[in-house]
Structure formats: C-alpha cells, structure tokens
Design a protein around this motif. Structure first.
Motif, short mmCIF file in Angstrom:
data_model
loop_
_atom_site.label_atom_id
_atom_site.label_comp_id
_atom_site.label_asym_id
_atom_site.label_seq_id
_atom_site.Cartn_x
_atom_site.Cartn_y
_atom_site.Cartn_z
N PHE A 101 0.93 -1.15 -0.15
CA PHE A 101 -0.13 0.06 -0.01
C PHE A 101 0.78 1.49 0.05
N ASP A 102 0.63 2.28 -0.26
CA ASP A 102 0.76 3.78 0.23
C ASP A 102 1.00 3.79 1.16
N TRP A 103 2.98 4.22 1.39
CA TRP A 103 2.95 4.25 3.24
C TRP A 103 2.59 5.55 3.35
N ARG A 104 2.19 6.73 2.31
CA ARG A 104 2.01 8.18 2.57
C ARG A 104 0.28 8.31 3.81
N ILE A 105 -0.54 7.02 3.29
CA ILE A 105 -1.70 7.38 3.70
C ILE A 105 -1.65 6.90 5.60
N PRO A 106 -1.10 6.09 5.61
CA PRO A 106 -0.77 5.83 7.61
C PRO A 106 0.02 6.99 8.27
N VAL A 107 1.36 7.22 7.33
CA VAL A 107 2.16 7.88 8.31
C VAL A 107 1.58 9.55 7.93
N SER A 108 0.52 9.89 6.86
CA SER A 108 0.41 11.15 7.25
C SER A 108 -1.37 10.91 8.23
N ILE A 109 -1.62 10.03 8.23
CA ILE A 109 -2.69 9.94 9.66
C ILE A 109 -2.23 9.94 10.23
N LEU A 110 -1.35 9.07 10.92
CA LEU A 110 -1.00 9.20 12.51
C LEU A 110 -0.23 10.65 12.78
N GLY A 111 0.52 11.02 11.33
CA GLY A 111 1.47 12.02 11.91
C GLY A 111 0.33 13.42 12.59
N THR A 112 -0.97 13.60 11.67
CA THR A 112 -1.61 14.75 11.64
C THR A 112 -2.37 14.50 13.34
N VAL A 113 -2.64 12.93 13.13
CA VAL A 113 -3.14 12.66 14.70
C VAL A 113 -2.53 13.14 16.10
N ALA A 114 -1.18 13.05 15.81
CA ALA A 114 0.41 13.64 16.77
C ALA A 114 -0.25 14.82 17.24
N ASP A 119 -4.34 21.72 27.35
CA ASP A 119 -5.11 21.27 29.39
C ASP A 119 -5.17 19.33 29.11
N ARG A 120 -3.36 19.29 30.21
CA ARG A 120 -3.07 17.72 30.38
C ARG A 120 -4.03 16.54 30.74
N THR A 121 -5.15 17.28 31.34
CA THR A 121 -5.17 16.45 32.26
C THR A 121 -6.41 16.51 31.79
N GLU A 122 -7.82 17.12 31.12
CA GLU A 122 -9.19 17.02 30.09
C GLU A 122 -8.27 15.76 28.68
N TYR A 123 -7.67 16.28 28.52
CA TYR A 123 -7.82 15.73 27.13
C TYR A 123 -6.94 14.70 27.50
N PRO A 124 -6.97 13.35 26.36
CA PRO A 124 -5.85 12.54 26.69
C PRO A 124 -4.06 12.97 25.57
N SER A 125 -3.18 12.35 26.27
CA SER A 125 -1.93 12.51 25.90
C SER A 125 -1.61 11.77 24.20
N PRO A 126 -0.86 12.50 23.12
CA PRO A 126 -0.55 11.56 22.82
C PRO A 126 -0.64 10.26 22.20
N TRP A 127 0.37 9.99 22.98
CA TRP A 127 0.62 9.04 23.41
C TRP A 127 -0.83 7.39 23.21
N LEU A 128 -1.23 8.25 23.90
CA LEU A 128 -2.85 7.08 25.03
C LEU A 128 -3.29 7.38 23.29
N MET A 129 -3.50 8.58 22.33
CA MET A 129 -4.48 9.01 21.02
C MET A 129 -4.12 7.83 19.98
N LEU A 130 -2.20 7.88 20.42
CA LEU A 130 -2.20 7.13 18.65
C LEU A 130 -1.72 5.43 18.95
N CYS A 131 -1.82 5.24 20.21
CA CYS A 131 -1.59 3.68 20.48
C CYS A 131 -3.26 3.09 20.99
N SER A 132 -4.37 3.88 20.70
CA SER A 132 -5.51 2.98 21.38
C SER A 132 -6.70 3.03 20.14
#
Lengths: 345, 216
Positions: free
Chosen positions: A231-244, A254-267
């Motif tokens: 597949f085209d590597w650009r698609i997952p890379v740009s999705i994950l990059g944007t989310v990060a 707000d570090r307590t209210e919102y999830p950390s980038p790690w949680l966002m990426l891996c969950s």
C-alpha cells in the motif's frame, strides 16, 4: 508480405510491470493479518475466530449469490471479499452475536460493494460500511466490550456469541466470562478520565475490538506491508502524523482533561484503521499529493470526533467521510504530466 | 362524447397503477411520505388511506370540472382542490384516530405537495372522463398504499420485531434500531427498488429469449 519480421517485436507501452495482480495484493494483506488474528485469539480466545469466520461467511455468501461473475463465485477468487470479511471481523467486539457479524459481512459486501458494481467501483470501504451498519442497527451490542483474557483462557467462548438470529443474547450467568464487561481505553479516558498506560496499549492488554488492541503487532505488519509496497506508505504516515501533531496541541492546553498523544495514537482503531482500512486501494486516492491530503483529513476528523464528539471512537466515520471525498481529492491533486506550474484542468 | 368506456379499458386504467406503473416502484414519486412515515405498518396504512382519499376525491373533481378550468391557472386550481381534500382528511383523522394523527404530524398536511397526486391530475384526470379518472386514481392509490405497506411492514418487523403492534419474535428480539430511523427508510427503499428492478429485468430477459427462440 504476410510473414512478419522475426527480429521486429511490436508492442505498446507499458513495458515495465511489477507482476502484481489483485489476488496477489489481497493475499499479501491477508498474510499480514495473520499475526493480528493470532493476537486477537491470544487476548479474546476462540470467540475471535468464531466472529471472524462468521463475518467472512456473510461476506463470501453475498458475493457468491450476487457477485458479478457469470460463473458462480468466480469473483470470490480475487480474495477481496475474504479480506473484507476478515477486516470486518477484526473490528467487531469479541462478545458480539455471530448472526450480527454475519449480517455485517453481508451488508458490507452487498450494500458497500456490489450495488456499485463490484470490486473497484465502490466508493466506501466495504468492511467499514458493514461495521457502520451494525453500529447504527445494534448500538448496544457493538459497544459492549468484554474483558480481555490471557493465554489461560484460550479456549473460552463467550455465550453471547451464540444468540439466536434476531434475538438478544441471554443474560449472562454471574460467573461467565462475558459477565465482566470492560471499557476501552478511549472510553475510560472520555467518560471517567482514566488514562491507560502506553505499555498496556502497545501489548494490547486492553478491552476493545478484536484486532485493534495489540498496537505493536499492527505496527510491525504495517511496516512490512509498506516496505513491500503493498500500500501507499503516505496514507498511514500522514494519518498518524496529523493525529500526533493535532492531539499534542490539544493536550498542551489541558493535560488532565485531554488524552496524551501516546494514548491517542496507540488506542482504539486508529492504527488498525490507518494500516488496513484507509489504505484500501479502491477507496483512497492514488496520487501522492492526494494520499497526503486524504491522511490529513482522516487525522483531523479522528481527533475532532474523539475529543469533541459524542462517541469515544471516530476512526470508522473519519475514514468513511474521507472515502466520500476521495474523488474530489483526486481532482485537486492531479499531477501534471509535463512542465511545471499549475495544471490546467 | 357520453358513451361509457368499455369495462376492459376501465380495468386496464385501474390495474396499471398497482404493478406496471406503480407510483413508487416504477415512477418513483411521492418519496417524502414514503420515507417519512413508514416506520410502522399502521402509520403506512393510515398514510395510504389518507392519500387514497385525497387522490380519488381530487381526480373525480378535476375530471368533472376539466372543461371549466382555464388552461392558464390549472395548476393552482388543482392545488386548491387537492388542499380542500387534504384539509378534510386532516380533520377527519384528528377526530377519528387522534393517536395516528399525532404520529403522522405534518405529513398529513404535506399530502398537498405529493407530486403523485398533482401528477395524476395534470397527466390523466384533466384529460379523461370521470369514470376513467376515478379508475386511474383508485389504481394509483392502491399501488401507493401497497408500496407504503411493503416498506412499513419490513421496517416494523426488523426495527421493532412486531407487525401492526403484535410482537412476532417474543420478548428477546434484538431490534435493528436503524430501521425505525430515517437511514433505515432509505436503505429499505433502496433494497425494495433493487428487488423490483431485478424482477423487471428478469422479465425482459425472458421475453427477449422467447422472441429469439421464436425467430430462430
């Protein structure tokens, strides 16, 4: 005059071929799904296999009955239907009734692919159409997550899998495996503000859909597929990059209210969706610039839905929405054949 | 002028609305009430009956007055006639079955703009005799009610496990929530149209095959 010159070979372009056919591509992805399926079996027991088989059976039966090929079942041999079924099975919760998984496979292939004219004509990813239908039809069943197990519970089967067609699952006995319900990491974060550790997420020791929990396996398979250029590597890379990037910005406010980038990426289904769903060659842009835009859109939508939307998870809707936008993206991302400057459409 | 149409013609005008020129499955008219009020079979029946009353009444009146209505203002005249019957239907339903009237809500009043009704006035009632117009209206209304009932019954069976309020599957039915919501209407209508398209195509295929065999 009718004899041809044996030294002159007449042929038209293209001359360079990669030898990749649709069945090869599909089998490549199916092989890359084997570790994900094994991880699902490890954490959720035999239920995982049952759900995947039911979804695949629904998809394959629909293709066999309504498929475009004159020869019965001829279109099954390209493997795409099997892939759709397995992908759908992997994004369902382990305790879902088998008849629902079967129905999801049938609707996904029937309404998601065949009504458009079969493989290559569909606008939306068929597996996600099936899941979206199930989400809209059975909102409770598809968000009931049961506790993940370990290797000791390999042979456990959840009784709720065996609900009769059109019927609800019987109320579980107090000591049954599916009596213990659990929340996904994203649900915990959203509704109770409890973050889950990154090592748990990477190993996959959390509740969730069958195939989405074990981040490390998905990452490894994704890298292998990208290196093989399946597949085209650009698609997952740009999705994950944007989310990060986007979730880091939000998190810094707000570090307590919102999830950390790690949680966002891996969950949740983000990795699974980015690697296996968004990269569907039929429903994603083929131009390089289009792939970046496509991934950017999915990433933004995922963060928007997860943080400000009503649902804890939004990868499915994000991908489906960007699927709908794909033809438009292709139009604005058309590379110019010769010369420089803006292309004239 | 005053010779009554022969019974065969009368029957043909009636029967075409039910199947061959079915307003929903073939002409794809009247989609708004079709999608909006078919989440249960009883609503579908009520809507079918109200539409039938309005369609038959206004076809009768339009056909009766067809030589008096000036060409230039015919559409507005039809609308006024239709609106009159809709008001009668609205008040009757409100008095007789208030619960159903509440369920259908604004869609009773919206029968005025159902293009099936206006279409029949313009295309048929305004240029045919009263008997033919009424036969046509009855056929079209029956076809419309049949389509509403098809959709309403499937959506109620899948969406709440019942038919006309009677539980079909017992207490533990798992309802397909989507079927009582608007998307379910679209999906089910699409599936039904697909099915009727398939039937039509098969019929054409068979006919060509027969004629080919006859030719060879």
């Amino acid at each position: 005059m009718t004899r041809r010159d044996p030294r002159l070979l007449l042929q038209s372009a293209p001359f360079l071929r990669r030898g990749i056919t649709t069945p090869r591509l599909m089998v490549d992805v199916l092989i890359a799904l084997v570790p994900v399926v094994l991880a699902a079996v490890y954490f959720f027991g035999l239920s995982a296999i049952l759900v995947i088989v039911a979804a695949t059976a629904g998809a394959a039966l629909t293709e066999w009955v309504f498929g475009p090929d004159r020869r019965r079942g001829g279109s099954l041999t390209d493997g795409s239907t099997i892939l759709t079924g397995v992908l759908l099975g992997l994004c369902l919760p382990p305790g879902i009734a088998l008849w629902m998984a079967f129905l999801g496979g049938a609707v996904g292939v029937g309404l998601g692919k065949l009504v458009f004219g079969g493989l290559g004509q569909n606008i939306f990813n068929p597996a996600l159409v099936g899941r979206a239908f199930l989400q809209a039809a059975f909102p409770t069943a598809i968000t009931t997550w049961t506790q993940q197990g370990a290797i000791t519970e390999l042979l456990t089967i959840r009784p709720s899998n065996f609900a009769l067609p059109f019927m609800q699952a019987p109320a579980p006995a107090a000591d049954a495996v599916d009596a213990i319900s659990a929340a996904t990491p994203l649900g915990l974060m959203k509704f109770q503000n409890i973050p889950t550790g990154v090592e748990q997420l990477l190993l996959g020791n959390t509740a969730g859909s069958l195939g989405e929990t074990c981040a490390i396996v998905i990452i490894i398979c994704g890298v292998i597929l990208a290196i093989r250029r399946t597949f085209d590597w650009r698609i997952p890379v740009s999705i994950l990059g944007t989310v990060a990037v986007f979730s880091t910005i939000v998190w810094l406010f707000d570090r307590t209210e919102y999830p950390s980038p790690w949680l966002m990426l891996c969950s949740g289904g983000l990795l699974f969706g980015a690697v296996y769903m968004a990269t569907d060659p039929v429903t994603s842009p083929i131009t390089p610039r289009g792939a970046w835009i496509f991934g950017l859109g999915i990433g933004l939508l995922v963060v928007l839905i997860r943080i400000w939307g009503g649902l804890p998870e939004g990868v499915m809707y994000a991908i489906l929405l960007m699927n709908a936008a794909t033809p438009l993206i292709e139009r604005i991302a058309q590379p110019r054949a010769f010369g420089r400057g803006r292309a004239v459409a | 002028m005053n010779t009554p149409p022969d019974p065969g013609r009368l029957y043909r005008e009636f029967a075409k609305g039910i199947w061959k020129e079915n307003p929903v499955f073939v002409q794809v008219l009247g989609m708004c009430p079709m999608l909006a009020v078919t989440n249960s079979a009883i609503n579908a029946v009520a809507m079918g009956a109200a539409t039938a009353f309005v369609l038959i009444g206004s076809s009768f009146l339009v056909s009766l007055l067809r030589s008096f209505i000036p060409k230039q203002v015919r559409i507005s005249t039809y609308i006024i006639i239709i609106a009159t019957f809709v008001t009668v239907a609205d008040f009757t339903l409100k008095a007789a079955v208030p619960s159903v009237h509440k369920e259908l809500g604004a869609f009773i009043a919206l029968i005025v703009v159902n293009c099936l009704i206006l279409g029949r006035q313009e295309a048929f009632a305004s240029r045919n005799s009263v008997r033919l117009a009424v036969a046509d209206a009855i056929g079209m209304a029956a076809g419309f009610a049949f389509a509403l009932l098809c959709l309403g019954a499937t959506r109620e069976i899948l969406g709440s496990g019942s038919l006309f309020g009677h539980l079909l599957f017992g207490e533990h039915f798992e309802p397909w929530v989507i079927m009582v919501l608007p998307p379910g209407g679209f999906i089910m209508l699409g599936v039904i149209l697909l099915f009727f398209g398939f039937l039509r195509e098969r019929k054409i295929r068979r006919r060509t095959r027969v004629s080919e065999e006859a030719a060879s």
